[in-house]
Design a protein around this motif. Structure first.
Motif, mmCIF file in Angstrom:
data_model
loop_
_atom_site.group_PDB
_atom_site.id
_atom_site.type_symbol
_atom_site.label_atom_id
_atom_site.label_comp_id
_atom_site.label_asym_id
_atom_site.label_seq_id
_atom_site.Cartn_x
_atom_site.Cartn_y
_atom_site.Cartn_z
ATOM 1 N N VAL A 1 0.878 -1.167 0.000
ATOM 2 C CA VAL A 1 0.000 0.000 0.000
ATOM 3 C C VAL A 1 0.915 1.216 0.000
ATOM 4 C CG1 VAL A 1 -1.808 1.269 1.206
ATOM 5 C CG2 VAL A 1 -1.775 -1.233 1.303
ATOM 6 N N TYR A 2 0.783 2.029 -1.034
ATOM 7 C CA TYR A 2 1.620 3.216 -1.226
ATOM 8 C C TYR A 2 0.730 4.456 -1.135
ATOM 9 C CZ TYR A 2 4.437 6.719 -3.642
ATOM 10 O OH TYR A 2 5.124 7.860 -3.974
ATOM 11 N N ALA A 3 1.138 5.411 -0.316
ATOM 12 C CA ALA A 3 0.357 6.647 -0.164
ATOM 13 C C ALA A 3 0.826 7.673 -1.192
ATOM 14 C CB ALA A 3 0.514 7.204 1.246
ATOM 15 N N GLN A 4 0.007 7.910 -2.203
ATOM 16 C CA GLN A 4 0.311 8.948 -3.192
ATOM 17 C C GLN A 4 0.141 10.329 -2.583
ATOM 18 O OE1 GLN A 4 -1.730 8.983 -6.907
ATOM 19 N NE2 GLN A 4 -0.999 6.969 -7.515
ATOM 20 N N LYS A 5 -0.939 10.463 -1.814
ATOM 21 C CA LYS A 5 -1.272 11.770 -1.248
ATOM 22 C C LYS A 5 -2.018 11.560 0.066
ATOM 23 C CE LYS A 5 -3.666 16.038 -2.463
ATOM 24 N NZ LYS A 5 -4.355 16.782 -3.492
ATOM 25 N N VAL A 6 -1.695 12.400 1.035
ATOM 26 C CA VAL A 6 -2.458 12.433 2.288
ATOM 27 C C VAL A 6 -2.741 13.902 2.552
ATOM 28 C CG1 VAL A 6 -2.504 11.879 4.738
ATOM 29 C CG2 VAL A 6 -1.262 10.387 3.161
ATOM 30 N N ASP A 7 -4.015 14.232 2.651
ATOM 31 C CA ASP A 7 -4.412 15.627 2.821
ATOM 32 C C ASP A 7 -5.275 15.760 4.073
ATOM 33 O OD1 ASP A 7 -5.358 18.230 2.630
ATOM 34 O OD2 ASP A 7 -5.765 18.095 0.485
ATOM 35 N N PRO A 8 -4.820 16.564 5.071
ATOM 36 C CA PRO A 8 -5.640 16.748 6.255
ATOM 37 C C PRO A 8 -6.933 17.517 5.954
ATOM 38 C CG PRO A 8 -3.628 18.051 6.401
ATOM 39 C CD PRO A 8 -3.551 17.245 5.145
ATOM 40 N N ASN A 9 -6.960 18.238 4.830
ATOM 41 C CA ASN A 9 -8.169 18.874 4.300
ATOM 42 C C ASN A 9 -8.825 19.841 5.295
ATOM 43 O OD1 ASN A 9 -9.953 19.446 2.274
ATOM 44 N ND2 ASN A 9 -11.242 17.659 2.626
ATOM 45 N N TYR A 10 -8.036 20.747 5.811
ATOM 46 C CA TYR A 10 -8.562 21.827 6.638
ATOM 47 C C TYR A 10 -7.734 23.082 6.358
ATOM 48 C CZ TYR A 10 -4.655 20.535 9.686
ATOM 49 O OH TYR A 10 -3.422 20.234 10.165
ATOM 50 N N GLU A 11 -8.286 24.216 6.691
ATOM 51 C CA GLU A 11 -7.581 25.478 6.519
ATOM 52 C C GLU A 11 -6.978 25.911 7.842
ATOM 53 O OE1 GLU A 11 -9.393 28.719 4.362
ATOM 54 O OE2 GLU A 11 -10.876 27.314 3.569
ATOM 55 N N THR A 12 -5.812 26.544 7.750
ATOM 56 C CA THR A 12 -5.168 27.084 8.944
ATOM 57 C C THR A 12 -5.127 28.603 8.798
ATOM 58 O OG1 THR A 12 -3.777 25.114 9.094
ATOM 59 C CG2 THR A 12 -3.073 27.046 10.348
ATOM 60 N N ILE A 13 -5.580 29.295 9.821
ATOM 61 C CA ILE A 13 -5.489 30.766 9.807
ATOM 62 C C ILE A 13 -4.651 31.202 11.009
ATOM 63 C CG2 ILE A 13 -7.693 31.106 8.631
ATOM 64 C CD1 ILE A 13 -8.895 31.859 11.376
ATOM 65 N N LYS A 14 -4.043 32.364 10.863
ATOM 66 C CA LYS A 14 -3.255 32.932 11.960
ATOM 67 C C LYS A 14 -3.986 34.139 12.515
ATOM 68 C CE LYS A 14 1.377 31.511 10.740
ATOM 69 N NZ LYS A 14 2.763 31.920 10.568
ATOM 70 N N LYS A 15 -4.063 34.169 13.813
ATOM 71 C CA LYS A 15 -4.694 35.299 14.486
ATOM 72 C C LYS A 15 -3.892 35.571 15.754
ATOM 73 C CE LYS A 15 -9.076 37.059 16.101
ATOM 74 N NZ LYS A 15 -10.476 36.859 16.254
ATOM 75 N N ASP A 16 -3.425 36.775 15.852
ATOM 76 C CA ASP A 16 -2.611 37.175 16.994
ATOM 77 C C ASP A 16 -1.397 36.268 17.186
ATOM 78 O OD1 ASP A 16 -4.448 39.236 17.526
ATOM 79 O OD2 ASP A 16 -5.643 37.923 18.829
#
Length: 173
Positions: free
Chosen positions: A64-79
């Motif tokens: 089993v080979y992982a071509q892609k792994v995507d956590p699929n969430y956005e990260t924003i920075k605040k303060d």
């Protein structure tokens, strides 16, 4: 490795069954890894975390080979701090490969349907053996041994070494 079954997109809890092997996306983490299990007959054979570009192999039979792994969430920075936003809906794209195996189809033929051991004309039993490799891989270093049930072999041999076996082969004993 052998036959490639192609890639499968998986999300948390998804399973893919290939040749009786069940591949499951058990879990994901926020480091971009999918935890994959390989099972057969409801028995977990191997579990491993995979990042993109990594692979897990079980018993030299399943890869089993992982071509892609995507956590699929956005990260924003605040303060100055990072926050994950939106729904966390991770997925992975996995290649699943199953090693092919040779599979022999052996036909044994005699010149007559019946033989009488008391008949002088039936003192010799002519046998031909046809072997076909119908499997998904070539056979290497196979040894074919014929059980003659105590009969003497007058011509030919009871055993033969098949160094490389790709196609139909006729043996006369």
């Amino acid at each position: 490795m052998g036959r490639e079954t192609g890639w499968k997109n998986t999300v948390l809890g998804d399973t893919v069954t290939v040749n009786d092997y069940v591949i499951k996306a058990e879990d994901f983490n926020d480091k971009g890894q999918v935890f994959v299990s390989i099972s057969m007959d409801r028995e977990k054979l191997k579990t491993s975390p995979l990042s993109a570009g990594m692979e897990v192999v079980y018993n030299d039979r399943v890869k089993v080979y992982a071509q892609k792994v995507d956590p699929n969430y956005e990260t924003i920075k605040k303060d100055g701090k990072e926050f994950k936003t939106g729904n966390w809906n991770p997925y992975s794209k996995l290649d699943i490969l199953i090693k092919g195996e040779p599979e022999f189809d052996i036909d044994v033929e005699t010149k007559k349907d019946t033989y009488d051991s008391k008949s002088t004309g039936d003192s010799v039993l002519d046998v031909s053996i046809e072997i076909k490799n119908d499997g998904d891989a070539k056979a290497k270093n196979a040894i074919l041994t014929i059980d003659t049930a105590g009969m003497d072999v007058l011509k030919g041999k009871k055993s033969t070494h098949l160094e490389m076996f790709l196609k139909t082969r006729l043996l006369n004993l």
